[in-house]
Design a protein around this motif. Structure first.
Motif, PDB file in Angstrom:
ATOM      1  N   MET A 313      -1.939 -42.263  -1.872  1.00 35.55           N
ATOM      2  CA  MET A 313      -1.985 -43.594  -1.788  1.00 35.55           C
ATOM      3  C   MET A 313      -1.099 -44.331  -1.192  1.00 35.55           C
ATOM      4  O   MET A 313      -0.806 -45.185  -0.943  1.00 35.55           O
ATOM      5  N   ALA A 314       0.116 -43.709  -0.968  1.00 40.32           N
ATOM      6  CA  ALA A 314       0.880 -44.268  -0.400  1.00 40.32           C
ATOM      7  C   ALA A 314       0.356 -43.960   1.341  1.00 40.32           C
ATOM      8  O   ALA A 314       1.446 -45.786   0.936  1.00 40.32           O
ATOM      9  N   ALA A 315      -0.244 -43.557   2.048  1.00 40.58           N
ATOM     10  CA  ALA A 315      -1.125 -44.235   2.992  1.00 40.58           C
ATOM     11  C   ALA A 315      -1.612 -45.532   2.897  1.00 40.58           C
ATOM     12  O   ALA A 315      -1.594 -46.349   3.877  1.00 40.58           O
ATOM     13  N   VAL A 316      -2.622 -45.674   1.433  1.00 36.99           N
ATOM     14  CA  VAL A 316      -3.251 -46.577   1.427  1.00 36.99           C
ATOM     15  C   VAL A 316      -2.547 -48.083   1.214  1.00 36.99           C
ATOM     16  O   VAL A 316      -3.126 -48.829   1.751  1.00 36.99           O
ATOM     17  N   LEU A 317      -1.325 -48.089   0.236  1.00 39.76           N
ATOM     18  CA  LEU A 317      -0.980 -48.790   0.194  1.00 39.76           C
ATOM     19  C   LEU A 317       0.866 -48.748   1.302  1.00 39.76           C
ATOM     20  O   LEU A 317       1.222 -49.601   1.105  1.00 39.76           O
ATOM     21  N   SER A 318       0.737 -48.340   2.219  1.00 38.53           N
ATOM     22  CA  SER A 318       1.812 -48.181   3.469  1.00 38.53           C
ATOM     23  C   SER A 318       2.762 -48.372   3.113  1.00 38.53           C
ATOM     24  O   SER A 318       3.408 -49.589   3.423  1.00 38.53           O
TER      25      SER A 318
END
Length: 397
Positions: A313-318
């Motif tokens: 999710m950190a990746a999804v949110l950049s």
């Protein structure tokens, strides 16, 4: 003019949760409680009135044989305490709204028929939610019945976080990622506007961890991605639900093990998750106290899946500005919060051990680049707010 009374109901397979609100200048919760053990030999009623203990008693089996019987108990409690049974609106938590319901609606016969078609998508919840609707309509025929959907908050997903890699006609027919626990996430976002407005406008991962568990990636108050998908089986392991599972396992159980679809459904919904892994219980408190190898492995798996999802999710949110824990486990199990956050220094997460053990609202250290919060979620308040808004729009006095 008397203050309006709004009753909220969350009808499940084994419990009925309820709360009563007075709507004056503000919404004020006056009563909250639950009946556990519906359909068992020893159901139990607990309730509080304006924060004080009101009821804590074992009921007879017939008193809570089904949602309608349990609602009669709640009605009796209302009469005893308030001296009247007038209710202006009853707000219901409805787990699945599919594509047709992206906001709260007033319930009529057409709405009920539409929601009944979604029972296979949420077999642990939807039929019982609708049983509560029918029981409430019979108990309060003049009250406005309002449906509030757990899926509605997630209708803002980008297409890539909303679809599966199936032929496009399945997506068009509604086979897509809906996400759940939306009422909880909606309440948490509202609370974060009050306690941490900068982070609420940023990139948050909210973890609703309880018997049902999910995570949500939120940017500027909008749901971007959810760990749950088409049904409430997907994502994190839960109390009795499996969470993420290779679909090939289901094919294997059907084709090679000869299990029926009904047996596989029962396995994945009722005998998997923490209970299945531990062979003991779905209750995190019992697992931590037991200390068996199987119990510890169940907890380790639960934590590991949360950590994997947090990185995704950190990746999804950049990037990430805040983490919020909520739900029964998220709010009370400091050891789980500690284990979830451990080793995430590379992402800028650093807990304050004392704050975490005390379950303070802010549990990250002063130097943590990502702020970590514990918010006590309140789905009942969210349902009451939606119900009050619809009451006002209908001009009911």
């Amino acid at each position: 003019m008397r203050e309006r009374q709004i009753l909220t109901l969350n009808s499940g397979s084994s419990s009925l949760k309820f709360a009563l609100f007075e709507q004056g200048a503000d919404l004020v919760e006056t009563m909250r409680g639950q009946i556990e053990g519906l359909g068992t030999a020893s159901p139990h009623l607990q309730a509080r009135m304006r924060g004080d203990a009101l009821a804590d008693e074992r009921l007879g089996a017939a008193d809570a044989a089904d949602p309608e019987a349990a609602l009669r108990v709640v009605l009796g409690l209302l009469q005893r305490v308030t001296g009247r049974e007038a209710v202006d609106a009853v707000g219901h938590r409805i787990v699945h709204g599919c594509l047709a319901f992206d906001r709260p609606v007033v319930i009529d016969d057409d709405v009920v028929r539409s929601l009944e078609t979604l029972n296979p998508l949420a077999p642990l919840h939807q039929p019982h939610n609708l049983a509560g609707v029918r029981a409430a309509h019979r108990a309060f025929p003049e009250a406005l019945q309002i449906a509030c959907f757990d899926t509605a908050f997630h209708r803002s997903h980008p297409w890539v976080n909303d679809t599966y890699a199936l032929p496009r006609e399945f997506y068009d027919a509604g086979v897509r990622r809906y996400g759940f626990h939306g009422l909880s996430y909606e309440y948490v976002v509202a609370r974060m506007k009050e306690v941490a407005p900068r982070e609420e406008k940023g990139r948050m991962v909210v973890m609703h961890l309880g018997n049902g568990a999910s995570m949500c990636a939120i940017r500027d108050g909008q749901s971007i991605g959810s760990s749950m998908g088409f049904t409430a089986l997907d994502g994190l392991p839960m109390g009795t639900r499996c969470g993420q599972l290779d679909p090939g396992v289901v094919l294997y159980l059907l084709q090679e093990k000869g299990m029926t679809a009904e047996a596989v459904t029962d396995l994945l919904y009722n005998h998997a998750g923490l209970k299945g892994l531990s062979g003991l219980s779905q209750d995190m408190r019992e697992l931590e106290a037991a200390g068996t190898v199987e119990a510890m492995q169940a907890i380790a798996y639960f934590v590991d899946r949360i950590r994997r999802e947090l990185g995704a999710m950190a990746a999804v949110l950049s990037g990430l500005d805040a983490i919020v824990f909520c739900g029964g486990i998220g709010e009370h199990a400091w050891q789980i919060r500690e284990r979830v956050c451990a080793g995430f220094g590379w992402l800028g997460i650093a807990l304050d051990a004392g704050r975490n053990r005390a379950s303070e609202t802010l549990i990250s250290s002063d130097g943590s680049a990502v702020r970590v919060f514990v918010i006590n979620t309140n789905e009942e308040m969210m349902i009451a707010r939606h119900s009050a808004a619809l009451l006002a729009s209908r001009g009911n006095d």
